[in-house]
Design a protein around this motif. Structure first.
Motif: not given
Ligand code: SAH
Length: 373
Positions: A34-41, A176-187
């Motif tokens: 998840l970190q690779w996908i959302y933080k390191k793109h 679900k999208a808002l959870q990804v957007i606002t999660s520390g493990r997401g965006l």
């Protein structure tokens, strides 16, 4: 995307963990991925260099990491940018990036088209095509963040769900999208920097309040009487002002937060002193502010924007009643004057250029529900 692969962006963190454990990987790999996908793109498992090669191959044989394709970027002289994204089924959506002094706000879409049939809105004219999946909503943020990072400039600071579509009509996927957007493990966006704007779907305003996702709420008010609002926004016939305002009153607001009421000013329709006074009165007791938006015309629109004096008079009445009431100019008017217009133009260009585009347009039209105004 290869159909036999699982779209990794459709899995919640716990689901991903469980899936990895089932395939023999350690559950902490989920957070790394998840970190690779959302933080390191990262766009592929091959880039995930802190994961062993054999495990990366296993991941790649089971999961896909799909992305929205950026079809087009347009820049306005005022600094706003519009992105046109292509979806896997050939439909398109748009996001708008709006810079101001201390913020860089991304306005994202929640549906392809819209069913609400608001009479002043360009998106409504094209009817409804389909709901966006949660990852198609959050990926607008991810892809624009990626572009900004590559440019080395500042990143997105705020997100508003004010693009195409009615977010509360696509409640589960938006949540679900808002959870990804606002999660520390997401965006990782603070929910106080995220705003959901609705035409006023009362049961879902309540559901949002109960969901625990503490994003800001914006209501498209746009009228001071049921008679006018019924005409402008068919949703009002189902949930009239009294019910809408009651939902706002019971919405659980965090300390120091306010509900934003958006009010599109239409010349001679909802812009009188009487309207301003009624708005001031009806919002009494609600912790709210009013954003005044002079109508943004588009080709074929049946309304006009009021003159500067009318706008200021309307604003002054709200200020006199101690509301915060900024006048918000639509941004990026030179690149595509109203919401939805970039997409409209791109579809027209595709239609003109290719047979494929024409086919796609026809298919899209068949699926549309014409606005019932
Ligand atoms: N469906 C949601 C979000 C999309 S519309 C909603 O209704 O809130 C986002 C905002 O744009 C709404 O406040 C709407 O009233 C406003 N809007 C739509 N068309 C507009 C136009 N032509 N000019 C100015 N504002 C417009």
């Amino acid at each position: 995307m290869n159909r036999s692969l699982v779209n990794i962006k459709t899995l919640a963190r716990d689901e991903l963990k469980a899936d990895l454990v089932k395939t023999g990987l350690k559950s902490y790999r989920a957070d790394q991925v998840l970190q690779w996908i959302y933080k390191k793109h990262a766009l592929s498992f091959g880039e995930m260099t802190n994961i062993a090669t054999a495990e990366r191959e296993m991941l790649a044989s089971r999961f896909a990491i799909p992305v929205l394709s950026v079809l087009h970027e347009e820049r306005s002289t005022d600094g706003a940018r519009k992105y046109l994204f292509g979806l896997e089924d050939g439909h398109t959506i748009e996001s708008v990036l709006i810079p101001d002094e201390d913020r860089l706000t991304l306005c994202i879409s929640s549906q392809v088209g819209c069913r609400q049939a608001c009479r002043f809105c360009l998106t409504a004219k094209g009817g409804f095509t389909r709901n966006l999946r949660s990852w198609e909503i959050s990926d607008q943020v991810l892809m624009v963040s990626r572009i900004l990072k590559e440019e080395g400039g500042r990143g997105i600071t705020n997100i508003v769900l004010m693009g195409m579509g009615e977010p509360l009509a696509n409640f589960d996927e938006v949540l679900k999208a808002l959870q990804v957007i606002t999660s520390g493990r997401g965006l990782g966006f603070s929910p106080r920097r995220v705003t959901l704007s609705t035409a006023g779907l009362v049961p879902f305003i309540d559901a949002l309040g109960k969901s625990g996702v503490k994003v800001n709420l914006a209501i498209s008010l746009n009228a001071s009487t049921d008679e006018v609002r019924d005409r402008l926004m068919p949703v009002n016939k189902r949930w009239p002002l009294k019910e809408l305002l009651a939902a706002c009153r019971r919405f659980p607001l965090e300390p120091r937060r306010r509900i934003t009421f958006e009010y599109v000013l239409l010349k001679g329709v909802n812009d009188s002193e009487g309207d301003a006074l009624r708005v001031a009165k009806m919002l009494k007791g609600i912790r709210g502010k009013v954003n005044l938006i002079p109508f943004n015309p588009f080709p074929g629109s049946e309304y006009d924007r009021p003159g500067e004096k009318t706008v200021r008079r309307f604003q002054q009445i709200l200020l006199d009643h101690r509301y915060v009431a900024p006048v918000r100019e639509s941004r990026g008017r030179d690149i595509s004057a109203a919401c939805g217009q970039l997409r409209e133009r791109a579809i027209e260009a595709l239609d003109a250029a290719t047979d494929e585009g024409r086919g796609r347009r026809e298919e899209g039209e068949k699926r549309c529900t014409p606005p019932s105004s």
